[in-house]
Design a protein around this motif. Sequence first.
Motif, PDB file in Angstrom:
ATOM      1  N   VAL A  69      20.941 107.446  97.663  1.00 17.69           N
ATOM      2  CA  VAL A  69      21.912 107.402  96.561  1.00 17.69           C
ATOM      3  C   VAL A  69      21.507 106.307  95.590  1.00 17.69           C
ATOM      4  O   VAL A  69      21.331 105.153  95.986  1.00 17.69           O
ATOM      5  CB  VAL A  69      23.343 107.156  97.085  1.00 17.69           C
ATOM      6  CG1 VAL A  69      24.331 107.096  95.922  1.00 17.69           C
ATOM      7  CG2 VAL A  69      23.741 108.253  98.071  1.00 17.69           C
ATOM      8  N   LEU A  70      21.380 106.664  94.307  1.00 15.22           N
ATOM      9  CA  LEU A  70      20.920 105.702  93.307  1.00 15.22           C
ATOM     10  C   LEU A  70      22.017 105.260  92.344  1.00 15.22           C
ATOM     11  O   LEU A  70      21.802 104.329  91.569  1.00 15.22           O
ATOM     12  CB  LEU A  70      19.751 106.292  92.500  1.00 15.22           C
ATOM     13  CG  LEU A  70      18.491 106.660  93.283  1.00 15.22           C
ATOM     14  CD1 LEU A  70      17.405 107.119  92.322  1.00 15.22           C
ATOM     15  CD2 LEU A  70      18.003 105.492  94.128  1.00 15.22           C
ATOM     16  N   SER A  71      23.156 105.927  92.362  1.00 16.54           N
ATOM     17  CA  SER A  71      24.249 105.584  91.436  1.00 16.54           C
ATOM     18  C   SER A  71      25.536 105.367  92.207  1.00 16.54           C
ATOM     19  O   SER A  71      25.752 105.971  93.268  1.00 16.54           O
ATOM     20  CB  SER A  71      24.452 106.696  90.404  1.00 16.54           C
ATOM     21  OG  SER A  71      23.290 106.922  89.655  1.00 16.54           O
ATOM     22  N   GLU A  72      26.383 104.522  91.675  1.00 18.32           N
ATOM     23  CA  GLU A  72      27.688 104.301  92.307  1.00 18.32           C
ATOM     24  C   GLU A  72      28.539 105.558  92.244  1.00 18.32           C
ATOM     25  O   GLU A  72      29.310 105.846  93.160  1.00 18.32           O
ATOM     26  CB  GLU A  72      28.405 103.140  91.623  1.00 18.32           C
ATOM     27  CG  GLU A  72      27.773 101.780  91.875  1.00 18.32           C
ATOM     28  CD  GLU A  72      28.599 100.653  91.303  1.00 18.32           C
ATOM     29  OE1 GLU A  72      29.753 100.925  90.846  1.00 18.32           O
ATOM     30  OE2 GLU A  72      28.122  99.511  91.290  1.00 18.32           O
ATOM     31  N   HIS A  73      28.414 106.292  91.156  1.00 19.44           N
ATOM     32  CA  HIS A  73      29.185 107.527  90.989  1.00 19.44           C
ATOM     33  C   HIS A  73      28.231 108.658  90.613  1.00 19.44           C
ATOM     34  O   HIS A  73      28.140 109.062  89.443  1.00 19.44           O
ATOM     35  CB  HIS A  73      30.254 107.340  89.905  1.00 19.44           C
ATOM     36  CG  HIS A  73      31.167 106.179  90.158  1.00 19.44           C
ATOM     37  ND1 HIS A  73      32.114 106.181  91.155  1.00 19.44           N
ATOM     38  CD2 HIS A  73      31.240 104.958  89.553  1.00 19.44           C
ATOM     39  CE1 HIS A  73      32.761 105.022  91.154  1.00 19.44           C
ATOM     40  NE2 HIS A  73      32.256 104.253  90.189  1.00 19.44           N
ATOM     41  N   PRO A  74      27.498 109.178  91.589  1.00 22.73           N
ATOM     42  CA  PRO A  74      26.493 110.204  91.287  1.00 22.73           C
ATOM     43  C   PRO A  74      27.114 111.508  90.801  1.00 22.73           C
ATOM     44  O   PRO A  74      28.166 111.934  91.285  1.00 22.73           O
ATOM     45  CB  PRO A  74      25.780 110.396  92.628  1.00 22.73           C
ATOM     46  CG  PRO A  74      26.745 109.922  93.665  1.00 22.73           C
ATOM     47  CD  PRO A  74      27.529 108.829  93.021  1.00 22.73           C
ATOM     48  N   GLU A 181      22.760 116.477  83.278  1.00 26.13           N
ATOM     49  CA  GLU A 181      23.248 115.629  82.191  1.00 26.13           C
ATOM     50  C   GLU A 181      22.900 114.162  82.401  1.00 26.13           C
ATOM     51  O   GLU A 181      23.350 113.296  81.648  1.00 26.13           O
ATOM     52  CB  GLU A 181      24.772 115.790  82.058  1.00 26.13           C
ATOM     53  CG  GLU A 181      25.189 117.212  81.684  1.00 26.13           C
ATOM     54  CD  GLU A 181      26.688 117.346  81.504  1.00 26.13           C
ATOM     55  OE1 GLU A 181      27.406 116.345  81.745  1.00 26.13           O
ATOM     56  OE2 GLU A 181      27.156 118.433  81.113  1.00 26.13           O
ATOM     57  N   LYS A 182      22.078 113.865  83.418  1.00 28.96           N
ATOM     58  CA  LYS A 182      21.707 112.492  83.746  1.00 28.96           C
ATOM     59  C   LYS A 182      20.238 112.266  83.413  1.00 28.96           C
ATOM     60  O   LYS A 182      19.400 113.119  83.693  1.00 28.96           O
ATOM     61  CB  LYS A 182      21.944 112.264  85.235  1.00 28.96           C
ATOM     62  CG  LYS A 182      22.467 110.962  85.763  1.00 28.96           C
ATOM     63  CD  LYS A 182      23.663 110.369  85.186  1.00 28.96           C
ATOM     64  CE  LYS A 182      24.314 109.236  85.897  1.00 28.96           C
ATOM     65  NZ  LYS A 182      24.678 109.406  87.261  1.00 28.96           N
ATOM     66  N   GLU A 183      19.921 111.110  82.839  1.00 27.45           N
ATOM     67  CA  GLU A 183      18.536 110.779  82.537  1.00 27.45           C
ATOM     68  C   GLU A 183      17.951 109.920  83.658  1.00 27.45           C
ATOM     69  O   GLU A 183      18.551 108.934  84.079  1.00 27.45           O
ATOM     70  CB  GLU A 183      18.426 110.032  81.210  1.00 27.45           C
ATOM     71  CG  GLU A 183      16.984 109.770  80.799  1.00 27.45           C
ATOM     72  CD  GLU A 183      16.875 109.087  79.458  1.00 27.45           C
ATOM     73  OE1 GLU A 183      16.401 109.741  78.501  1.00 27.45           O
ATOM     74  OE2 GLU A 183      17.270 107.906  79.358  1.00 27.45           O
ATOM     75  N   LEU A 184      16.775 110.308  84.123  1.00 22.27           N
ATOM     76  CA  LEU A 184      16.057 109.551  85.138  1.00 22.27           C
ATOM     77  C   LEU A 184      14.798 108.960  84.512  1.00 22.27           C
ATOM     78  O   LEU A 184      14.011 109.679  83.898  1.00 22.27           O
ATOM     79  CB  LEU A 184      15.676 110.453  86.310  1.00 22.27           C
ATOM     80  CG  LEU A 184      14.733 109.853  87.360  1.00 22.27           C
ATOM     81  CD1 LEU A 184      15.412 108.710  88.111  1.00 22.27           C
ATOM     82  CD2 LEU A 184      14.245 110.920  88.334  1.00 22.27           C
ATOM     83  N   THR A 298      16.325 113.658  99.205  1.00 22.24           N
ATOM     84  CA  THR A 298      17.458 114.175  98.436  1.00 22.24           C
ATOM     85  C   THR A 298      18.072 113.001  97.683  1.00 22.24           C
ATOM     86  O   THR A 298      18.654 112.100  98.286  1.00 22.24           O
ATOM     87  CB  THR A 298      18.501 114.832  99.345  1.00 22.24           C
ATOM     88  OG1 THR A 298      17.890 115.924 100.056  1.00 22.24           O
ATOM     89  CG2 THR A 298      19.674 115.367  98.533  1.00 22.24           C
ATOM     90  N   ILE A 299      17.915 113.014  96.371  1.00 20.96           N
ATOM     91  CA  ILE A 299      18.315 111.891  95.533  1.00 20.96           C
ATOM     92  C   ILE A 299      19.612 112.226  94.800  1.00 20.96           C
ATOM     93  O   ILE A 299      19.709 113.259  94.117  1.00 20.96           O
ATOM     94  CB  ILE A 299      17.225 111.555  94.497  1.00 20.96           C
ATOM     95  CG1 ILE A 299      15.881 111.311  95.192  1.00 20.96           C
ATOM     96  CG2 ILE A 299      17.650 110.371  93.645  1.00 20.96           C
ATOM     97  CD1 ILE A 299      15.821 110.070  96.024  1.00 20.96           C
ATOM     98  N   SER A 300      20.611 111.369  94.935  1.00 16.04           N
ATOM     99  CA  SER A 300      21.849 111.494  94.176  1.00 16.04           C
ATOM    100  C   SER A 300      21.853 110.435  93.084  1.00 16.04           C
ATOM    101  O   SER A 300      21.647 109.254  93.361  1.00 16.04           O
ATOM    102  CB  SER A 300      23.061 111.307  95.097  1.00 16.04           C
ATOM    103  OG  SER A 300      23.093 112.315  96.086  1.00 16.04           O
TER     104      SER A 300
END
Length: 301
Positions: A69-74, A181-184, A298-300
């Motif tokens: 998990v890479l974001s607090e609110h994926p 809708e998310k930029e990586l 599996t990346i969130s």
Amino acid sequence: MWWVFEIIIFFYLISVGAFLIEVGTQWKHFKRKWFVGCLAVILALGWLTIFYGSFIEVKTLVVTEETIVLSEHPTESLTIAVVADFHLGPYKQERWAQTVVDTLMAHEPDLILIPGDFIFHKATDADMLDPLAELSAPYGVYAVTGNHDYEDQASQYVIDTLMGLGITVLENERERIMIGEKELVLAGISDLWYEGDTHRAMTGVTREEVSILLSHNPDAVLYSNADLADLVIAGHTHGGQIRLPWIGSLVRVPTELGNAYDKGLFEYNQQQLFITAGVGETGPRARLFNPPEINLLTISL
């Protein structure tokens, strides 16, 4: 030096094999049967271990899975396939590369990352990389160079070969990829022992952005600006190559981080670090309790 290991391995297998045959056929003629029997058992266990590690486990490709998990609110997720350290050359050739590619593509990842060490030690080893042309993913196939890719002054030849196969090679640079809708932000550096520059690769990246840094050497976490990345993905260590249960690697991995960070998912100074054990070998041809692996993350985000 690889040929020295080859001589040792084959000498042991042949000489001990001949001794065990002699014991089996001449058993009744031995006077100190208990001694010969104990010696034969010990040598036989060594023979089986060396044969298994050198010729069976090294071809036993496994696929491991990890959730990160890479974001607090994926709000988005994707599957990243990681494969490193092909080391095509005297031990493994184009046929092995094809096996790895076929296995990886069967899992249909969203993004493929290859953190370096494509060759063993010669520029012409890169000619065996042709199966990598079959790699494809919706968000692309990206690679960086490893330290072995610089041997024999091969780095540019390796890079040109990879680009000719449709693989994007990141050389101390970054790309921005829209995942829904998310930029990586995906950054990648050349090998740290040669031309790697984490500062250049991460310049302009902010802590508010979701970012991954691809580096052959996990020591990238020790360098300038690398802490801007939410996740560092690396190879290089081979997981120690030869391992024992509960002990881990029997040799020191070639990093400043050391054996505490040999393979798997770690947290280093509040930063996530993932290290793959790779699919190839250097030094001895063997692996033990550490099969070649493809990793599905599996990346969130």
